[in-house]
Every structure is written in C-alpha cells, then in structure tokens.
Motif scaffolding. Sequence first.
Motif, PDB file in Angstrom:
ATOM      1  N   LYS A  28       0.829  -1.214   0.000  1.00  0.00           N
ATOM      2  CA  LYS A  28       0.000   0.000   0.000  1.00  0.00           C
ATOM      3  C   LYS A  28       0.865   1.267   0.000  1.00  0.00           C
ATOM      4  CE  LYS A  28      -3.538   2.373   2.700  1.00  0.00           C
ATOM      5  NZ  LYS A  28      -4.427   2.296   3.864  1.00  0.00           N
ATOM      6  N   GLN A  39      -3.171  -0.996  -5.176  1.00  0.00           N
ATOM      7  CA  GLN A  39      -4.616  -0.990  -4.929  1.00  0.00           C
ATOM      8  C   GLN A  39      -5.021  -2.198  -4.096  1.00  0.00           C
ATOM      9  OE1 GLN A  39      -6.755   1.519  -5.701  1.00  0.00           O
ATOM     10  NE2 GLN A  39      -8.172   0.361  -4.423  1.00  0.00           N
ATOM     11  N   PHE A  40      -4.436  -3.368  -4.404  1.00  0.00           N
ATOM     12  CA  PHE A  40      -4.710  -4.556  -3.592  1.00  0.00           C
ATOM     13  C   PHE A  40      -4.286  -4.313  -2.142  1.00  0.00           C
ATOM     14  CE2 PHE A  40      -3.199  -8.477  -1.595  1.00  0.00           C
ATOM     15  CZ  PHE A  40      -4.379  -9.197  -1.574  1.00  0.00           C
ATOM     16  N   SER A  42      -4.118  -1.530  -0.600  1.00  0.00           N
ATOM     17  CA  SER A  42      -5.080  -0.602  -0.002  1.00  0.00           C
ATOM     18  C   SER A  42      -6.386  -1.303   0.345  1.00  0.00           C
ATOM     19  CB  SER A  42      -5.337   0.546  -0.972  1.00  0.00           C
ATOM     20  OG  SER A  42      -6.170   1.507  -0.403  1.00  0.00           O
ATOM     21  N   ASP A  43      -6.881  -2.126  -0.568  1.00  0.00           N
ATOM     22  CA  ASP A  43      -8.141  -2.837  -0.341  1.00  0.00           C
ATOM     23  C   ASP A  43      -8.017  -3.868   0.784  1.00  0.00           C
ATOM     24  OD1 ASP A  43      -9.212  -1.374  -2.412  1.00  0.00           O
ATOM     25  OD2 ASP A  43      -9.063  -3.004  -3.884  1.00  0.00           O
TER      26      ASP A  43
END
Length: 111
Positions: A28, A39-40, A42-43
């Motif tokens: 992240k 993005q992964f 972050s998710d």
Amino acid sequence: MKLFSAYRVLALVVGVLLAFCTVVALMKYLLPDGSSLQQFGSDASVMWAVHGWVFMIYVVVAFLLSRRAGWTPQFTILALVAGLVPLLIFWVEHRVAARVKAENPELAGTA
C-alpha cells in the motif's frame, strides 16, 4: 478445545495474519499509486482489523495458559506481545509448546 490447543491455533492464525498485513502495508505504501498491487494493498488493509480482533482473543488465551502453566512474568509478557512483531510469534509459539510439554504435560495432553 483445550486451552493449549486453542493457544497454538490462535498463535498460528495471528502470525499468518500479521505477516499478511505487513506485506499488504508495504504494498500500500511503497508501490506506485494506482498500480494494481498498490490498490490490492489498499483494499486488503481491512485485514488489520481482523488481526486486531483475533489478537485480542489470543492475548486472553495466552494469559490464561500462562496462569495455568505458572510462567514467569517475563515469559508471559513475551508470549502476549509476540503477535505484534511480524514472524516473532512463530518462534515464541515453538518455545511455548516446548515449555508446556516439558513442564506441564497435563496441559499439553501428553500426560
């Protein structure tokens, strides 16, 4: 489930979650913004909350085990905070298992 078995399962789960969350945090914050891996990361940051809840259960179980096994305050503190340092919990769980089996086989179910 016996207390010792619960401790071992929780230690494994906490360790895996913490390792995963650490990798996710690195993704992240260290990867370029907008990349699919960033993005992964972050998710998947929501997994920190899952680690937190499981860690709280781990602390309670580890504390109860420490009282039954008669651990020193220093060893108890080591066992309690092990889930906060990535990968440390795997080493501590190994030490706890060896100690319980040697000193309190009735807790380990080997007596």
